[in-house]
Design a protein around this motif. Sequence first.
Motif, PDB file in Angstrom:
ATOM      1  N   GLN A 141      -4.941  -0.508  10.333  1.00 11.23           N
ATOM      2  CA  GLN A 141      -3.591  -0.454   9.767  1.00 11.23           C
ATOM      3  C   GLN A 141      -3.132   0.975   9.518  1.00 11.23           C
ATOM      4  O   GLN A 141      -1.988   1.314   9.814  1.00 11.23           O
ATOM      5  CB  GLN A 141      -3.529  -1.237   8.450  1.00 11.23           C
ATOM      6  N   THR A 166      -6.488 -10.009  14.086  1.00 15.65           N
ATOM      7  CA  THR A 166      -7.008  -8.651  14.274  1.00 15.65           C
ATOM      8  C   THR A 166      -7.286  -8.391  15.749  1.00 15.65           C
ATOM      9  O   THR A 166      -6.953  -7.311  16.266  1.00 15.65           O
ATOM     10  CB  THR A 166      -8.276  -8.437  13.433  1.00 15.65           C
ATOM     11  N   VAL A 184       2.005  -3.588  14.062  1.00 20.55           N
ATOM     12  CA  VAL A 184       2.021  -3.510  12.592  1.00 20.55           C
ATOM     13  C   VAL A 184       2.100  -4.919  12.006  1.00 20.55           C
ATOM     14  O   VAL A 184       1.353  -5.272  11.089  1.00 20.55           O
ATOM     15  CB  VAL A 184       3.196  -2.639  12.088  1.00 20.55           C
ATOM     16  N   LEU A 234      -1.259  -6.820  12.476  1.00 24.44           N
ATOM     17  CA  LEU A 234      -2.373  -6.294  11.677  1.00 24.44           C
ATOM     18  C   LEU A 234      -2.149  -6.440  10.172  1.00 24.44           C
ATOM     19  O   LEU A 234      -3.096  -6.406   9.407  1.00 24.44           O
ATOM     20  CB  LEU A 234      -2.659  -4.836  12.045  1.00 24.44           C
ATOM     21  N   ILE A 235      -0.915  -6.620   9.760  1.00 30.81           N
ATOM     22  CA  ILE A 235      -0.650  -6.897   8.347  1.00 30.81           C
ATOM     23  C   ILE A 235      -0.660  -8.411   8.105  1.00 30.81           C
ATOM     24  O   ILE A 235      -0.822  -8.876   6.990  1.00 30.81           O
ATOM     25  CB  ILE A 235       0.665  -6.234   7.900  1.00 30.81           C
ATOM     26  N   GLN A 243       0.123   2.432  11.367  1.00 33.09           N
ATOM     27  CA  GLN A 243       1.289   2.785  10.559  1.00 33.09           C
ATOM     28  C   GLN A 243       1.688   4.242  10.759  1.00 33.09           C
ATOM     29  O   GLN A 243       2.878   4.557  10.820  1.00 33.09           O
ATOM     30  CB  GLN A 243       1.022   2.473   9.090  1.00 33.09           C
ATOM     31  N   LEU A 293      -9.569  -3.843   8.923  1.00 35.51           N
ATOM     32  CA  LEU A 293      -8.104  -3.788   8.914  1.00 35.51           C
ATOM     33  C   LEU A 293      -7.588  -2.502   8.291  1.00 35.51           C
ATOM     34  O   LEU A 293      -6.571  -1.969   8.734  1.00 35.51           O
ATOM     35  CB  LEU A 293      -7.533  -4.996   8.173  1.00 35.51           C
ATOM     36  N   ARG A 294      -8.261  -1.998   7.267  1.00 31.15           N
ATOM     37  CA  ARG A 294      -7.817  -0.743   6.635  1.00 31.15           C
ATOM     38  C   ARG A 294      -7.794   0.396   7.639  1.00 31.15           C
ATOM     39  O   ARG A 294      -6.867   1.206   7.662  1.00 31.15           O
ATOM     40  CB  ARG A 294      -8.728  -0.398   5.458  1.00 31.15           C
TER      41      ARG A 294
END
Length: 182
Positions: free
Chosen positions: A42, A113, A83, A86-87, A46, A38-39
């Motif tokens: 994201q 995800t 966004v 994924l958050i 973003q 995810l990091r």
Amino acid sequence: MRKTEGREPADRREGVGGRDETVEERADRLWGEQLQELRVAQTGVQILFGFLLTVVFQQRFTTLSSADTAIYTVTVVLGAATVGVLIGPVSFHRLSTGHRMKPQTVAWASRLTLLGLVLLLCTMASALLLVLRVAGNNALAVWLVALMVLWFVLCWFVLPAFARHTATAERRLRDEERSGDK
């Protein structure tokens, strides 16, 4: 595998690759792996979304055709949806922490995800279409976007599915060989 008085504890199981871990240990490990994935996603989403938000404030934006303005609008909405999805796992984890539901949290985070990757694919395709149309040749833009979508689908979905299928087939073959040796 660990045994207790000749029996395997009910909360322990052997996972893929022979891991000896409880359901909770497996959920903790998978959650850590999920966070790393995810990091990466994201951060890219973003940055892309931030860039998209600035486009409307550029002087040239007012010269876009109505079709390009519509593509831009769809792209921004897709970016916002991406966004959000994924958050989503972060929020899910925060709201479920302490309720002994880590395995379910990991499963939901995985689904979110995967949905986020599909939405990112759509966002990238839409953004590419807009940029390539503004840059020039509309017919070429459609073909280039189609090729890029195929490339993303191959890299993000087909190759992992192929690797998973191959690994499953190899595991099944090894299991059959072991059971034949007994």
